[in-house]
Motif scaffolding. Structure first.
Motif, mmCIF file in Angstrom:
data_model
loop_
_atom_site.group_PDB
_atom_site.id
_atom_site.type_symbol
_atom_site.label_atom_id
_atom_site.label_comp_id
_atom_site.label_asym_id
_atom_site.label_seq_id
_atom_site.Cartn_x
_atom_site.Cartn_y
_atom_site.Cartn_z
ATOM 1 N N SER A 1 -28.570 -30.704 -80.849
ATOM 2 C CA SER A 1 -29.051 -32.084 -80.838
ATOM 3 C C SER A 1 -30.563 -32.193 -80.734
ATOM 4 N N TYR A 2 -31.248 -31.120 -80.306
ATOM 5 C CA TYR A 2 -32.691 -31.242 -80.135
ATOM 6 C C TYR A 2 -33.477 -29.990 -80.517
ATOM 7 N N SER A 3 -32.864 -29.043 -81.210
ATOM 8 C CA SER A 3 -33.590 -27.852 -81.650
ATOM 9 C C SER A 3 -32.911 -27.264 -82.874
ATOM 10 N N ASP A 4 -33.729 -26.643 -83.759
ATOM 11 C CA ASP A 4 -33.158 -25.965 -84.920
ATOM 12 C C ASP A 4 -32.933 -24.475 -84.655
ATOM 13 N N GLU A 5 -33.022 -24.063 -83.388
ATOM 14 C CA GLU A 5 -32.901 -22.642 -83.056
ATOM 15 C C GLU A 5 -31.549 -22.077 -83.456
ATOM 16 N N GLY A 6 -31.589 -20.906 -84.094
ATOM 17 C CA GLY A 6 -30.394 -20.127 -84.361
ATOM 18 C C GLY A 6 -30.548 -18.752 -83.728
ATOM 19 N N ILE A 7 -29.526 -18.293 -83.031
ATOM 20 C CA ILE A 7 -29.554 -16.987 -82.380
ATOM 21 C C ILE A 7 -28.550 -16.072 -83.071
ATOM 22 N N GLU A 8 -29.043 -15.002 -83.664
ATOM 23 C CA GLU A 8 -28.183 -14.013 -84.309
ATOM 24 C C GLU A 8 -27.536 -13.139 -83.232
ATOM 25 N N ILE A 9 -26.223 -12.974 -83.321
ATOM 26 C CA ILE A 9 -25.471 -12.178 -82.352
ATOM 27 C C ILE A 9 -25.218 -10.794 -82.936
ATOM 28 N N TRP A 10 -25.686 -9.769 -82.237
ATOM 29 C CA TRP A 10 -25.489 -8.376 -82.660
ATOM 30 C C TRP A 10 -24.797 -7.593 -81.550
ATOM 31 N N PHE A 11 -23.969 -6.631 -81.957
ATOM 32 C CA PHE A 11 -23.349 -5.692 -81.027
ATOM 33 C C PHE A 11 -23.970 -4.317 -81.252
ATOM 34 N N ALA A 12 -24.136 -3.572 -80.180
ATOM 35 C CA ALA A 12 -24.724 -2.233 -80.258
ATOM 36 C C ALA A 12 -23.864 -1.266 -79.446
ATOM 37 N N ARG A 13 -23.634 -0.070 -79.987
ATOM 38 C CA ARG A 13 -22.867 0.943 -79.258
ATOM 39 C C ARG A 13 -23.456 2.319 -79.555
ATOM 40 N N GLY A 14 -22.923 3.325 -78.840
ATOM 41 C CA GLY A 14 -23.513 4.657 -78.928
ATOM 42 C C GLY A 14 -24.887 4.648 -78.295
ATOM 43 N N LEU A 15 -24.979 4.100 -77.083
ATOM 44 C CA LEU A 15 -26.276 3.872 -76.450
ATOM 45 C C LEU A 15 -26.833 5.134 -75.796
ATOM 46 N N SER A 16 -28.135 5.316 -75.937
ATOM 47 C CA SER A 16 -28.862 6.384 -75.255
ATOM 48 C C SER A 16 -29.979 5.760 -74.438
ATOM 49 N N PRO A 17 -30.105 6.126 -73.149
ATOM 50 C CA PRO A 17 -31.156 5.513 -72.315
ATOM 51 C C PRO A 17 -32.533 6.031 -72.680
ATOM 52 N N GLY A 18 -33.526 5.225 -72.428
ATOM 53 C CA GLY A 18 -34.911 5.604 -72.673
ATOM 54 C C GLY A 18 -35.840 4.737 -71.851
ATOM 55 N N GLU A 19 -37.094 4.764 -72.203
ATOM 56 C CA GLU A 19 -38.107 4.027 -71.458
ATOM 57 C C GLU A 19 -38.264 2.618 -72.006
ATOM 58 N N ARG A 20 -38.345 1.658 -71.098
ATOM 59 C CA ARG A 20 -38.573 0.270 -71.504
ATOM 60 C C ARG A 20 -40.041 0.049 -71.862
ATOM 61 N N ARG A 21 -40.271 -0.974 -72.691
ATOM 62 C CA ARG A 21 -41.639 -1.375 -73.041
ATOM 63 C C ARG A 21 -41.708 -2.898 -72.977
ATOM 64 N N LEU A 22 -41.737 -3.422 -71.770
ATOM 65 C CA LEU A 22 -41.742 -4.868 -71.589
ATOM 66 C C LEU A 22 -43.061 -5.468 -72.061
ATOM 67 N N ASP A 23 -42.972 -6.705 -72.573
ATOM 68 C CA ASP A 23 -44.176 -7.425 -72.952
ATOM 69 C C ASP A 23 -44.966 -7.800 -71.712
#
Length: 203
Positions: free
Chosen positions: A123-145
């Motif tokens: 009703s008040y935004s044209d935002e669309g959010i694409e939904i993705w699934f991810a598997r086979g995960l490997s941990p690593g280092e984050r890079r936050l903004d």
């Protein structure tokens, strides 16, 4: 058929008569339009123009899920959410999903599946959010903004459902992600998996 192109909706369609920018910030734009309604009358329409975003449902090999706890300023509280982020100008949606998962959680995925798109504020935004699934995960280092602060947590679908039932989990995109996961696990909404392209594997 493209959204808004269905002839069945001709009696509901609103035609734009004028449009102006009411506000522009570094992230969002607000527009003020005047529209002609189906009965010929006119009405104001104010809405937020959004660049679009992605949300990722990250699945660990044991079935648990990766989520985040992040402060959301408009509500002055922290929310439990699936990882998500906005598209950079000209950025490919899949590349954005790979980038956001790695930057926010540190995890890289071996396989990805696009579920669909959700419109969370029609009703008040044209935002669309694409939904993705991810598997086979490997941990690593984050890079936050810069200016980004969040906790990464591991949970189960049952725990998320219990939090939702208690009224503690209220984020719309996360609830939709849970719904999609539930239907996928039951075989009702199948996912088509693909490998992470080599060019994106180190994102």
């Amino acid at each position: 058929m493209a959204a808004g192109a269905d002839d069945r909706d001709a009696h509901l369609r609103e035609a734009t008569l004028s449009s102006r920018e009411a506000y522009r910030g570094p992230f969002l734009q607000v527009r003020h339009d005047v529209a002609r309604l189906p009965d010929g009358s006119e009405a104001s329409r104010e809405y937020i123009v959004h660049p679009g975003a992605v949300m990722i449902v990250p699945l660990l090999d044991d079935g648990r899920l990766v989520v985040e706890r992040q402060w959301r300023y408009p509500h002055h509280r922290a929310f439990v959410e699936f990882p998500a982020g906005k598209l950079d100008p000209g950025e490919d949606v899949f590349a954005c999903a790979v980038r956001e998962l790695a930057e926010e959680t540190g995890y890289r995925a071996r396989e990805w599946a696009r579920a669909g798109v959700l419109h969370n504020a029609i009703s008040y935004s044209d935002e669309g959010i694409e939904i993705w699934f991810a598997r086979g995960l490997s941990p690593g280092e984050r890079r936050l903004d810069a200016g980004e602060f969040l906790d990464v947590q591991i949970t189960t679908l049952a725990e998320l459902e219990a939090a939702a039932a208690r009224g503690e989990l209220t984020d719309a995109k996360t609830l939709i992600g849970m719904l999609w996961l539930t239907h996928s696990l039951a075989g009702r909404w199948p996912l088509r998996w693909r490998d992470t392209p080599r060019a994106l594997a180190g994102a």
